[in-house]
Design an enzyme around this catalytic site. Structure first.
Site, PDB file in Angstrom:
ATOM      1  N   HIS A  39      -8.084 -12.876   1.711  1.00 46.63           N
ATOM      2  CA  HIS A  39      -7.487 -12.232   2.882  1.00 46.63           C
ATOM      3  C   HIS A  39      -7.470 -13.158   4.097  1.00 46.63           C
ATOM      4  CE1 HIS A  39      -5.737  -8.346   3.639  1.00 46.63           C
ATOM      5  NE2 HIS A  39      -6.249  -8.308   4.846  1.00 46.63           N
ATOM      6  N   TYR A  59       9.912   1.273  17.174  1.00 49.09           N
ATOM      7  CA  TYR A  59      10.743   0.101  16.941  1.00 49.09           C
ATOM      8  C   TYR A  59      11.861   0.337  15.936  1.00 49.09           C
ATOM      9  CZ  TYR A  59       6.957  -2.247  19.349  1.00 49.09           C
ATOM     10  OH  TYR A  59       6.030  -2.616  20.285  1.00 49.09           O
ATOM     11  N   HIS A  97       2.961  -3.827   7.400  1.00 48.73           N
ATOM     12  CA  HIS A  97       2.235  -2.918   8.282  1.00 48.73           C
ATOM     13  C   HIS A  97       3.171  -1.801   8.720  1.00 48.73           C
ATOM     14  CE1 HIS A  97      -0.915  -6.181   9.515  1.00 48.73           C
ATOM     15  NE2 HIS A  97      -1.140  -5.653   8.338  1.00 48.73           N
ATOM     16  N   LYS A 152       0.833  -1.193   0.000  1.00 49.75           N
ATOM     17  CA  LYS A 152       0.000   0.000   0.000  1.00 49.75           C
ATOM     18  C   LYS A 152       0.870   1.247   0.000  1.00 49.75           C
ATOM     19  CE  LYS A 152      -4.008  -2.013   2.369  1.00 49.75           C
ATOM     20  NZ  LYS A 152      -4.891  -1.927   3.546  1.00 49.75           N
ATOM     21  N   ARG A 177      -4.092 -14.680   4.305  1.00 48.30           N
ATOM     22  CA  ARG A 177      -3.115 -13.741   4.882  1.00 48.30           C
ATOM     23  C   ARG A 177      -3.273 -13.684   6.401  1.00 48.30           C
ATOM     24  NH1 ARG A 177      -0.186  -8.755   4.153  1.00 48.30           N
ATOM     25  NH2 ARG A 177      -0.948  -7.106   5.525  1.00 48.30           N
TER      26      ARG A 177
END
Length: 350
Positions: free
Chosen positions: A177, A212, A203, A107, A180
């Site tokens: 999905h 992180y 993500h 995305k 996934r």
């Protein structure tokens, strides 16, 4: 009564929402339709957790798939966690089977690298060698039959495939999905770190990035390989061939003919040979050892080098007949290198 063939003068649908010139600024502008003011109150709707497929459900769904293409698509979602749009956007060049990596465009046109499972790599290679139609398109997955054969597979086509196999297998929750979700759930249960899971699934959020930091591909691959070994106990096994075996069906690739005559890109190695689909291009490191300055050989390897040279000559002639000039040049370079090695052996032997 009004003639039913006449068009009603009262606008409906989108036409009823359009404004005519002067409606907003004329004498009757105060009558113009205005949107109702939205309330400041908001009702928080419960967010449903993603539901993964049970192992038995995933097994039934995968067992209903009969083609290399469909198994490769399902495998990319179940074993690599790709979205359906990411699978459809893959080019042949994005899948590096030799090194075991996939370049994925997620995305927001964000690029990430995802490790490629060995079983899944065999399925993709089988699709490229056996089923993928000849096409000018660089897309990995193409329409296999019908008037659109050779065109890139569309989202509607992918939905049709899964709709058919949901009915065939009886797995009503077998949406793309869901595979996934099954991948992500299995990795979490196997103990994969949050950072690696974010990198594998694509993500990305500002909070997570600040908290992180960045993650190197090597770290994600190590976590992937460790966790997937454990996660396979909770994921359905991916059939690697229509016959259910682990090895590629060489007879299906060659059609029963000698491997040197197949319409594939071929490389003769000292201990065997390599076959790749023309859409993949030649593997750049197929004969890297023979061309390395540190390559050493002696009299005991002379029969092996002679056999390799004879096959390389066949491959060069085959590529020349097919008009693959670059392939022919690659084989000629190998022949020249083998000639030098054989000459050195004979000279040293006296």
């Amino acid at each position: 009564m009004r003639d039913p063939s006449l068009v009603s003068p009262v606008p409906k649908g989108r036409d009823a929402q359009r404004f005519v010139p002067g409606e907003k600024t004329g004498l009757l502008a105060y009558l113009v339709r205005k949107p109702r003011p939205r309330s400041a109150l908001r009702l928080r709707e419960p967010r449903r957790l993603p539901r993964p497929l049970a192992m038995s459900e995933a097994a039934r769904l995968l067992a209903s798939l009969r083609t290399w293409r469909d198994r490769a698509i399902a495998g990319l979602m179940l074993y690599c966690g790709l979205r359906s749009c990411e699978v459809l956007a893959l080019d042949v060049a994005d899948v590096d089977i030799g090194r075991g990596w996939i370049r994925v465009w997620g995305k927001g046109a964000k690029e990430r690298a995802v490790p490629l499972d060995a079983d899944l790599a065999r399925v993709i290679q089988g699709y490229l060698l056996i089923e993928r139609p000849e096409s000018g398109s660089a897309r990995l997955f193409l329409v296999a039959k019908g008037p659109n054969r050779g065109q890139p597979l569309t989202a509607a086509g992918l939905r049709t495939i899964f709709r058919y196999h949901r009915q065939l297998s009886g797995v009503t929750a077998g949406h793309p999905h869901a595979l996934r979700h099954s991948f992500g759930t299995a990795l979490v249960n196997a103990g994969v770190s949050l950072q690696s899971l974010m990198a594998l699934l694509g993500h990305v959020s500002a909070q997570m990035s600040l908290r992180y930091g960045n993650l190197f591909d090597a770290t994600a691959r190590t976590e992937y390989e460790r966790a997937l070994t454990l996660a396979k106990d909770h994921l359905a096994a991916l059939p690697t061939t229509p016959a259910g075996t682990k090895a590629l069906p060489l007879a299906d690739i060659t059609g029963g003919a000698d491997w040197t005559d197949t319409p594939a890109l071929k490389s003769r190695l000292a201990g065997g040979y390599c076959l790749r689909a023309p859409a993949q291009g030649a593997f750049p490191y197929a004969n890297i050892c023979e061309h390395c300055p540190n390559f050493r050989t002696d009299l005991t390897y002379l029969p092996i080098l002679a056999a390799q040279r004879a096959d390389a000559r066949k491959l060069a002639d085959d590529a020349q007949r097919r008009g693959w000039i670059t392939e022919a040049d690659r084989h000629h370079k190998l022949i020249a290198r083998l000639d030098n090695a054989i000459a050195d052996i004979q000279k040293s032997a006296g």
